[in-house]
Design an enzyme around this catalytic site. Structure first.
Site, short mmCIF file in Angstrom:
data_model
loop_
_atom_site.label_atom_id
_atom_site.label_comp_id
_atom_site.label_asym_id
_atom_site.label_seq_id
_atom_site.Cartn_x
_atom_site.Cartn_y
_atom_site.Cartn_z
CE1 TYR A 220 -78.56 74.53 -116.07
CE2 TYR A 220 -76.25 75.00 -116.47
CZ TYR A 220 -77.45 74.44 -116.87
OH TYR A 220 -77.52 73.79 -118.07
CB SER A 270 -74.83 73.51 -124.94
OG SER A 270 -73.61 73.05 -124.38
CG MET A 271 -80.59 74.50 -126.29
SD MET A 271 -80.90 76.15 -125.71
CE MET A 271 -81.26 75.79 -124.03
CB CYS A 272 -76.76 72.30 -131.30
SG CYS A 272 -76.39 74.02 -130.98
CE LYS A 274 -74.44 67.27 -126.60
NZ LYS A 274 -74.71 68.68 -126.89
CG ASP A 289 -74.01 66.26 -122.38
OD1 ASP A 289 -74.20 67.04 -123.33
OD2 ASP A 289 -73.47 66.61 -121.32
NE ARG A 386 -79.77 71.97 -119.71
CZ ARG A 386 -79.09 71.52 -120.77
NH1 ARG A 386 -78.97 70.22 -120.97
NH2 ARG A 386 -78.51 72.35 -121.63
N1 LIG Z 1 -85.26 73.61 -135.92
C1 LIG Z 1 -84.82 72.51 -135.33
N2 LIG Z 1 -84.61 72.51 -134.00
C2 LIG Z 1 -84.14 71.39 -133.43
C3 LIG Z 1 -83.90 70.22 -134.19
N3 LIG Z 1 -83.43 69.27 -133.36
C4 LIG Z 1 -83.37 69.82 -132.13
N4 LIG Z 1 -83.81 71.10 -132.17
C5 LIG Z 1 -83.91 72.02 -131.03
O1 LIG Z 1 -82.67 72.01 -130.34
C6 LIG Z 1 -82.91 72.24 -128.96
C7 LIG Z 1 -82.31 71.25 -127.98
O2 LIG Z 1 -81.61 70.28 -128.45
P1 LIG Z 1 -81.09 69.10 -127.51
O3 LIG Z 1 -81.09 67.89 -128.34
O4 LIG Z 1 -81.83 69.01 -126.25
O5 LIG Z 1 -79.64 69.66 -127.18
P2 LIG Z 1 -78.31 68.93 -126.74
O6 LIG Z 1 -77.37 68.99 -127.91
O7 LIG Z 1 -78.62 67.60 -126.18
O8 LIG Z 1 -77.77 69.96 -125.66
P3 LIG Z 1 -77.05 69.93 -124.24
O9 LIG Z 1 -77.81 69.02 -123.33
O10 LIG Z 1 -77.14 71.37 -123.85
O11 LIG Z 1 -75.62 69.52 -124.45
C8 LIG Z 1 -84.39 72.20 -128.74
O12 LIG Z 1 -84.83 73.52 -128.58
C9 LIG Z 1 -84.91 71.56 -130.00
O13 LIG Z 1 -86.20 71.98 -130.31
C10 LIG Z 1 -84.17 70.24 -135.59
O14 LIG Z 1 -84.00 69.27 -136.32
N5 LIG Z 1 -84.63 71.40 -136.09
O1 LIG Z 2 -73.78 71.00 -118.79
C1 LIG Z 2 -74.88 71.55 -118.88
O2 LIG Z 2 -75.25 72.53 -118.24
C2 LIG Z 2 -75.87 70.96 -119.79
C3 LIG Z 2 -75.28 70.60 -121.03
O3 LIG Z 2 -75.33 69.46 -121.45
C4 LIG Z 2 -74.53 71.62 -121.78
O4 LIG Z 2 -74.61 72.81 -121.47
O5 LIG Z 2 -73.85 71.22 -122.73
MN LIG Z 3 -73.96 69.15 -123.12
#
Ligand SMILES: Nc1nc2c(ncn2[C@@H]2O[C@H](COP(=O)(O)OP(=O)(O)OP(=O)(O)O)[C@@H](O)[C@H]2O)c(=O)[nH]1
Ligand SMILES: O=C([O-])CC(=O)C(=O)O
Ligand SMILES: [Mn+2]
Length: 625
Positions: A220, A270-272, A274, A289, A386
């Site tokens: 991963y 992460s996943m919030c 960005k 990122d 991803r």
């Molecule tokens: N409800 C809601 N969900 C959101 C919003 N913006 C993003 N998301 C959800 O957040 C998740 C992923 O967000 P990304 O922008 O890909 O995450 P990231 O912060 O780039 O994460 P990493 O790559 O893991 O560091 C997805 O499941 C989106 O649907 C929002 O404004 N509202």
């Molecule tokens: O590093 C990874 O696996 C992907 C990422 O951006 C995170 O988790 O914040």
């Molecule tokens: Mn990240």
């Protein structure tokens, strides 16, 4: 025998010549030692040539770590079903004596090195080793850090070619002067699906002393791509030592009135959000990122550490993410990971179109309703599936900012997380210190599928960086505070919350509302709009948001929606301050005293407001006050 002589025996002539061209005995010693230890049956050294890059791409297909899809240049890669996210438990910082540091997962350095070396002895027998050179940050710039990656995974090497700037020529140029990071990775034994088999022996060990990271029995990306989150631990340490910032932040341009360009960074866990923020259609992406921020002549200058995106694919749909959608459907080089594939086409959860009932995915052959060994129904794609693609393919990339060796001036810094009930959608800090402490250092967010383990648990996650922290938290925060003092023009600090919910659990905002918050913040950086002062910072005025919703999204924004979203929720805010203060006092310890002072002032302001107006205070109340 010296290292170069040993390498001459270990490598084929052509490969040896490539190494010999780099005049760096330290590099030679490192390579000789590890090639002897890993015992690959073949070694390929990547220069910056197209040909070498193509070789790696081809080998990912040849060895079966990637498969071709129908669209030219698209491939799919699978990780083991239980290797779909970052493994926090087995990721450890090696420190002398195994010194315990609150919130950091440490291990005795000697013991850790012994263990990982044992796991890696001869691990590449029968395999090909790729030796790759990259740099973090733009080439030949104030940000550049060279790095060498050893890996037996062509997928990992391929990902790095997409995500990072090539560094072979840089190593040649720097010669003996190069101070470089090192990454040693092996996917370990592979199963018939070409995924790592020995997950019980998965380890990611970060040697802070030698600036070397070892990773074994995993594929991963978050556990294996050296220059991404593995290097991040090393750059955080370096930044704190040298007085700059290495952050888990996007970097983007927000376009203001009359062609004004204002750059923002944003730290969300992460996943919030960005990637989704940096990809807002009206604005321009620089990075999604990792950002380096250096003080240059009293100004904070930021640069993307990377040049590509390893982005979350779930939920990418043509309405909310038109640009990503378009890129993912064009014949540019893309690796899809852990998605559903049927007849050579990739599909993912919540993509907004009908998806097939069967195919191949991260669990192998898949059909709708299939359950895993734990009895959980397996969705079409993994939540943390991803895509990997270079930023050059994005029509909205700000290439000038991406390649500028001096970076760009950061006008605003944003912090945010998954918070269902406490923070309003957007607010501005009173000043640098207030922002660093009550927004950055106080960040909490619900856990997500980006890491192994339970989701949806509210967790302390200062600056969205806790998973990657490599120095005592107090030192990290002190560095942040001092950084601001060095600047004659400090960026404004903001906090956002995209994840507010009502009593029934429904989102209070749409995914694109953030486009409006960005425009508002851009105006605030330049003092173009007024704001309402509240105990927790400045919030937007209703009239300004109403106008921006109309201008940006062509939508109505009702007073009721505004009032609900921007109500100051005193009980939740006070409870949060209590939680945060307790963590810093009882767990983190050795924290700058200012942190407690600033939290105390915020508490006082909230208590006074509650005294006057009650628990839940409408933004209109403050406006009138
Ligand atoms: N409800 C809601 N969900 C959101 C919003 N913006 C993003 N998301 C959800 O957040 C998740 C992923 O967000 P990304 O922008 O890909 O995450 P990231 O912060 O780039 O994460 P990493 O790559 O893991 O560091 C997805 O499941 C989106 O649907 C929002 O404004 N509202
Ligand atoms: O590093 C990874 O696996 C992907 C990422 O951006 C995170 O988790 O914040
Ligand atoms: Mn990240």
């Amino acid at each position: 025998m010296n290292a170069l002589e040993r390498l001459e025996r270990l490598l084929e002539r052509e490969q040896f010549e490539k190494i010999k061209a780099i005049d760096n005995p330290e590099l030679h010693a490192f390579l000789a030692e590890w090639i002897e230890w890993l015992e690959p049956s073949k070694v390929f050294v990547c220069t910056d040539s197209e040909e070498d890059e193509l070789y790696v791409r081809w080998k990912a297909l040849y060895y079966g770590e990637e498969k071709m899809l129908e669209t030219p240049n698209h491939t799919v890669h699978y990780d083991n079903y239980y290797d779909q996210a970052r493994d926090k438990a087995n990721t450890k910082l090696l420190v002398p004596g195994g010194k315990e540091i609150p919130f950091l997962n440490t291990k005795d350095r000697d013991e850790g090195l012994r263990e990982i070396r044992e796991l890696m002895r001869g691990v590449m027998r029968g395999k090909e080793l790729f030796v790759c050179f990259f740099v973090l940050g733009p080439k030949n710039s104030i940000f550049t850090i060279p790095a060498v990656q050893l890996t037996d995974s062509a997928y990992v090497a391929h990902s790095e070619f997409i995500l990072y700037r090539k560094g072979y020529e840089e190593f040649k140029r720097l010669g003996r002067n190069a101070r470089f990071f090192r990454f040693v990775h092996s996917a370990g034994e592979l199963d018939e699906r070409k995924t790592s088999r020995n997950l019980d022996k998965r380890r990611i060990y970060i040697d802070l002393l030698d600036e070397t990271v070892y990773s074994v029995n995993t594929q991963y990306g978050g556990n294996t791509i050296g220059l991404k989150k593995l290097a991040f631990r090393l750059t955080i340490q370096k930044a704190v030592r040298e007085g700059w910032l290495s952050e888990h932040m996007f970097l983007m341009r927000v376009n203001g009135p009359n062609g004004r360009k204002t750059y923002f960074t944003g730290a969300y866990p992460s996943m919030c959000g960005k990637t989704s923020t940096a990809m807002i259609p009206w604005e321009n992406i620089v990075g999604d990122d990792l950002t380096f921020i250096l003080p240059v002549n009293g100004v904070a200058r930021g640069a993307n550490v990377e040049k590509g995106v390893f982005g979350i694919i779930q939920g990418v749909n043509p309405e909310d993410d038109p640009i990503i959608w378009q890129v993912l459907h064009s014949p540019v080089e893309i690796i899809f990971s852990n998605v559903l594939v049927k007849d050579g086409r990739p599909y993912w959860n919540e993509m907004g179109i009908e998806i097939p009932d069967e195919g191949e995915n991260h669990s192998g052959k898949w059909w709708k309703g299939k359950k895993d060994a734990e009895g959980n129904e397996i969705p079409p794609s993994h939540k943390n599936a991803r895509f990997t693609v270079s930023l050059e393919h994005f029509p909205n990339v700000d290439l000038e900012a991406l390649e500028n060796p001096c970076g760009v001036e950061v006008g605003g810094m944003i912090f945010g997380g998954r918070d269902r009930d406490t923070w309003p959608p957007v607010r501005e800090a009173f000043d640098w210190k207030h922002g660093v402490i009550t927004m950055g250092a106080s960040l909490e967010s619900e856990t997500t599928a980006a890491t192994l383990g339970k989701e949806g648990i509210r967790a302390f996650n200062p600056m969205a960086i806790l998973d990657f922290m490599s120095v005592p938290l107090g030192d990290y925060i002190r560095n942040y505070l001092r950084f601001g003092e060095k600047l004659r023009r400090a960026p404004k600090i903001f906090a956002v919350n995209y994840f507010l919910r009502d009593e029934n659990g429904n989102w209070l905002n749409h995914k694109l509302d953030k486009a409006v918050w960005l425009k508002w913040m851009e105006l605030r950086v330049h003092g173009d709009v007024d704001a309402i002062e509240t105990p927790i910072g400045y919030i937007p005025k209703y009239e300004d948001l109403k106008r921006l919703f109309r201008e940006v999204l062509n939508k109505d924004y009702s007073r009721e929606a505004y009032e609900k979203q921007f109500t100051i929720r005193v009980p939740e805010l006070l409870a949060k301050i209590d939680r945060i203060e307790k963590i810093y006092r009882e767990q983190v310890k050795e924290v700058p005293e200012e942190l407690f002072e600033v939290l105390e002032e915020e508490r006082k302001r909230l208590l006074e407001a509650r005294e006057r107006y009650g628990d839940y205070i409408s933004p209109f109340t403050f406006e009138g006050a």
